[in-house]
Design an enzyme around this catalytic site. Structure first.
Site, PDB file in Angstrom:
ATOM      1  N   SER A 255      -0.216  38.194  10.309  1.00 47.47           N
ATOM      2  CA  SER A 255       0.993  38.118   9.212  1.00 47.47           C
ATOM      3  C   SER A 255       0.431  38.804   8.114  1.00 47.47           C
ATOM      4  O   SER A 255      -0.968  38.729   7.748  1.00 47.47           O
ATOM      5  CB  SER A 255       1.282  36.690   8.708  1.00 47.47           C
ATOM      6  OG  SER A 255       2.116  36.890   7.644  1.00 47.47           O
TER       7      SER A 255
ATOM      8  N   TYR B 225      -0.967  28.022   5.519  1.00 51.34           N
ATOM      9  CA  TYR B 225      -0.559  28.816   6.733  1.00 51.34           C
ATOM     10  C   TYR B 225      -1.230  30.243   6.624  1.00 51.34           C
ATOM     11  O   TYR B 225      -1.854  30.871   7.599  1.00 51.34           O
ATOM     12  CB  TYR B 225       1.017  29.034   6.595  1.00 51.34           C
ATOM     13  CG  TYR B 225       1.379  30.287   7.538  1.00 51.34           C
ATOM     14  CD1 TYR B 225       1.698  30.115   8.732  1.00 51.34           C
ATOM     15  CD2 TYR B 225       1.968  31.581   6.804  1.00 51.34           C
ATOM     16  CE1 TYR B 225       2.345  31.167   9.474  1.00 51.34           C
ATOM     17  CE2 TYR B 225       2.271  32.378   7.582  1.00 51.34           C
ATOM     18  CZ  TYR B 225       2.672  32.379   8.868  1.00 51.34           C
ATOM     19  OH  TYR B 225       3.375  33.376   9.596  1.00 51.34           O
TER      20      TYR B 225
HETATM   21  P1  NAD Z   1       9.538  31.187  15.709  1.00 48.46           P
HETATM   22  O1  NAD Z   1       9.758  29.851  14.858  1.00 48.46           O
HETATM   23  O2  NAD Z   1      10.605  31.993  16.473  1.00 48.46           O
HETATM   24  O3  NAD Z   1       8.077  31.275  16.728  1.00 48.46           O
HETATM   25  C1  NAD Z   1       7.210  30.353  16.373  1.00 48.46           C
HETATM   26  C2  NAD Z   1       7.010  29.598  17.577  1.00 48.46           C
HETATM   27  O4  NAD Z   1       5.547  28.657  17.433  1.00 48.46           O
HETATM   28  C3  NAD Z   1       8.038  28.470  18.153  1.00 48.46           C
HETATM   29  O5  NAD Z   1       9.083  28.949  18.541  1.00 48.46           O
HETATM   30  C4  NAD Z   1       7.242  27.384  18.707  1.00 48.46           C
HETATM   31  O6  NAD Z   1       7.687  27.484  20.102  1.00 48.46           O
HETATM   32  C5  NAD Z   1       5.749  27.645  18.520  1.00 48.46           C
HETATM   33  N1  NAD Z   1       5.318  26.438  18.006  1.00 48.46           N
HETATM   34  C6  NAD Z   1       5.246  25.762  16.813  1.00 48.46           C
HETATM   35  N2  NAD Z   1       4.815  24.753  16.625  1.00 48.46           N
HETATM   36  C7  NAD Z   1       4.344  24.445  17.941  1.00 48.46           C
HETATM   37  C8  NAD Z   1       3.537  23.629  18.743  1.00 48.46           C
HETATM   38  N3  NAD Z   1       3.171  22.328  17.972  1.00 48.46           N
HETATM   39  N4  NAD Z   1       3.441  23.581  19.953  1.00 48.46           N
HETATM   40  C9  NAD Z   1       3.568  24.415  20.584  1.00 48.46           C
HETATM   41  N5  NAD Z   1       4.286  25.604  20.114  1.00 48.46           N
HETATM   42  C10 NAD Z   1       4.665  25.406  18.764  1.00 48.46           C
HETATM   43  O7  NAD Z   1       9.084  32.108  14.478  1.00 48.46           O
HETATM   44  P2  NAD Z   1       8.396  33.633  14.456  1.00 48.46           P
HETATM   45  O8  NAD Z   1       8.432  34.010  13.086  1.00 48.46           O
HETATM   46  O9  NAD Z   1       8.948  34.408  15.439  1.00 48.46           O
HETATM   47  O10 NAD Z   1       6.927  33.389  14.737  1.00 48.46           O
HETATM   48  C11 NAD Z   1       5.926  33.951  15.624  1.00 48.46           C
HETATM   49  C12 NAD Z   1       4.800  34.471  15.093  1.00 48.46           C
HETATM   50  O11 NAD Z   1       4.905  35.444  14.015  1.00 48.46           O
HETATM   51  C13 NAD Z   1       3.692  33.352  14.423  1.00 48.46           C
HETATM   52  O12 NAD Z   1       2.821  33.435  14.685  1.00 48.46           O
HETATM   53  C14 NAD Z   1       4.223  33.648  12.839  1.00 48.46           C
HETATM   54  O13 NAD Z   1       3.203  32.987  12.070  1.00 48.46           O
HETATM   55  C15 NAD Z   1       4.369  35.168  13.085  1.00 48.46           C
HETATM   56  N6  NAD Z   1       4.549  35.852  11.964  1.00 48.46           N
HETATM   57  C16 NAD Z   1       6.100  35.624  11.420  1.00 48.46           C
HETATM   58  C17 NAD Z   1       6.495  36.432  10.717  1.00 48.46           C
HETATM   59  C18 NAD Z   1       7.942  36.275  10.042  1.00 48.46           C
HETATM   60  O14 NAD Z   1       8.574  36.688   9.019  1.00 48.46           O
HETATM   61  N7  NAD Z   1       9.047  35.680  11.012  1.00 48.46           N
HETATM   62  C19 NAD Z   1       5.794  37.211   9.614  1.00 48.46           C
HETATM   63  C20 NAD Z   1       4.436  37.146  10.134  1.00 48.46           C
HETATM   64  C21 NAD Z   1       3.881  36.598  11.118  1.00 48.46           C
END
Ligand code: NAD
Ligand code: MG
Length: 291
Positions: A183, A196
């Site tokens: 991220s 985080y």
């Molecule tokens: P999202 O909520 O769609 O995806 C995160 C997923 O993590 C969830 O769908 C869930 O299946 C999984 N998860 C959470 N806790 C869990 C557990 N205890 N056991 C199993 N699975 C679990 O959100 P997203 O934004 O698509 O996130 C995906 C990745 O992108 C993450 O690593 C997040 O840190 C990263 N990210 C997101 C953003 C953003 O702005 N959305 C920015 C930077 C990085």
């Protein structure tokens, strides 16, 4: 050619809150995970991929894109996310590829191992591992982070990635690719996301360290560092209510990113085109320059 500022409209989210981990299908407005919009070019033909957190958001967009590029895909997610997973599984199958689902909790280290074993068996091997699942819950300050919550964030983001990757290694052949979802928070931690953000820096470092370790085995390891992307993680505790409503203002392009806009980086890193790319982090930040 499109103007990146207006390629997607501002999300302009209404006030909303979801229980963790949240559902894509309840996001207002809906995000674009590429079901209609991503166009495949056969770049991952015959590949077998496992994506954690592949039910929603960025992981879902990666799953859809991988399938449209010709890969069979297994996704992992929490059992309560089944409605989101069903939509992604259908999209993978609609792309003419095999789809597998192995729900469970990554805090359970035994599940991490079983997830890999079941995926390898179902897919008939493993070529691409995407460590994408993460927990993000905002806290006003360090004193408001309970020891249990700190533990949960470390367990999902770090122990989960460690254990899944460790279990996968014996199945990965030369040419295989491991990708971490890091991220922009790894470089620019928000005051309310200290726990985080430290895991995202650690995932970035894990990716770089592993890349040097696995290069002699012909396995490439990279990361993607997304900026603000409209996913259920945000209204399910990832941002304050105001932070969600102001989500468009968090990028230099003046709008939130869409999950489908992340897919290209994950496709590239998994593909033959990236055969000389390892130890790299691709920023897809909406304009924030990464170090
Ligand atoms: P999202 O909520 O769609 O995806 C995160 C997923 O993590 C969830 O769908 C869930 O299946 C999984 N998860 C959470 N806790 C869990 C557990 N205890 N056991 C199993 N699975 C679990 O959100 P997203 O934004 O698509 O996130 C995906 C990745 O992108 C993450 O690593 C997040 O840190 C990263 N990210 C997101 C953003 C953003 O702005 N959305 C920015 C930077 C990085
Ligand atoms: Mg989800």
């Amino acid at each position: 050619m499109t103007d990146p500022r207006t390629k997607f409209p501002k999300v302009n989210p209404p006030e909303q809150h979801q229980e963790y981990p949240g559902l894509d299908i309840e996001l207002q407005p809906q995000s674009d995970i590429g079901i209609e919009t991503y166009e495949g070019h056969g770049r991952l033909k015959g590949r077998k991929a496992l994506i954690t957190g592949g039910d929603s958001g960025i992981g879902a967009a990666v799953a859809v894109a991988y399938a449209k590029e010709g890969a069979d895909v297994a996704i992992a997610y929490l059992p309560e996310e089944q409605p989101d997973a069903d939509r992604v599984l259908k999209a993978i199958e609609d792309a003419g590829q095999k789809a597998f689902a192995f729900p469970g909790d990554l805090r359970d280290l035994q599940y991490c191992v079983e997830l890999v074993e079941k995926s390898v068996e179902a897919l008939g091997g493993l070529d691409i591992l995407v460590n994408n699942a993460s927990r993000q819950i905002w806290h006003e300050d360090l004193e408001h982070i309970s020891d249990e919550d700190f533990d949960d964030v470390m367990k999902v983001n770090l122990y989960g990635s460690f254990k899944v990757t460790k279990a996968a290694l014996k199945h990965l052949k030369p040419g295989a690719s491991i990708i971490f979802s890091s991220s922009v928070q790894a470089y620019k931690p928000s005051a309310i996301l200290v726990d985080y953000a430290m895991t995202k820096a650690a995932m970035n470092s894990m990716s770089k360290g592993l890349s040097t370790q696995l290069a002699p085995r012909g396995i490439r390891v990279n990361a993607v560092a997304p900026g603000p992307v409209w996913t259920p993680l945000q209204p399910a505790g990832g941002q304050t209510t105001e932070g969600v409503m102001e989500f468009d203002t968090k990028s230099f392009l003046g709008r939130a990113g869409q999950p489908v806009e992340m897919a290209g980086a994950y496709v590239f890193l998994a593909s033959e085109e990236a055969s000389f790319v390892s130890g790299e982090t691709i920023g897809a930040t909406g304009g924030f320059p990464t170090p």
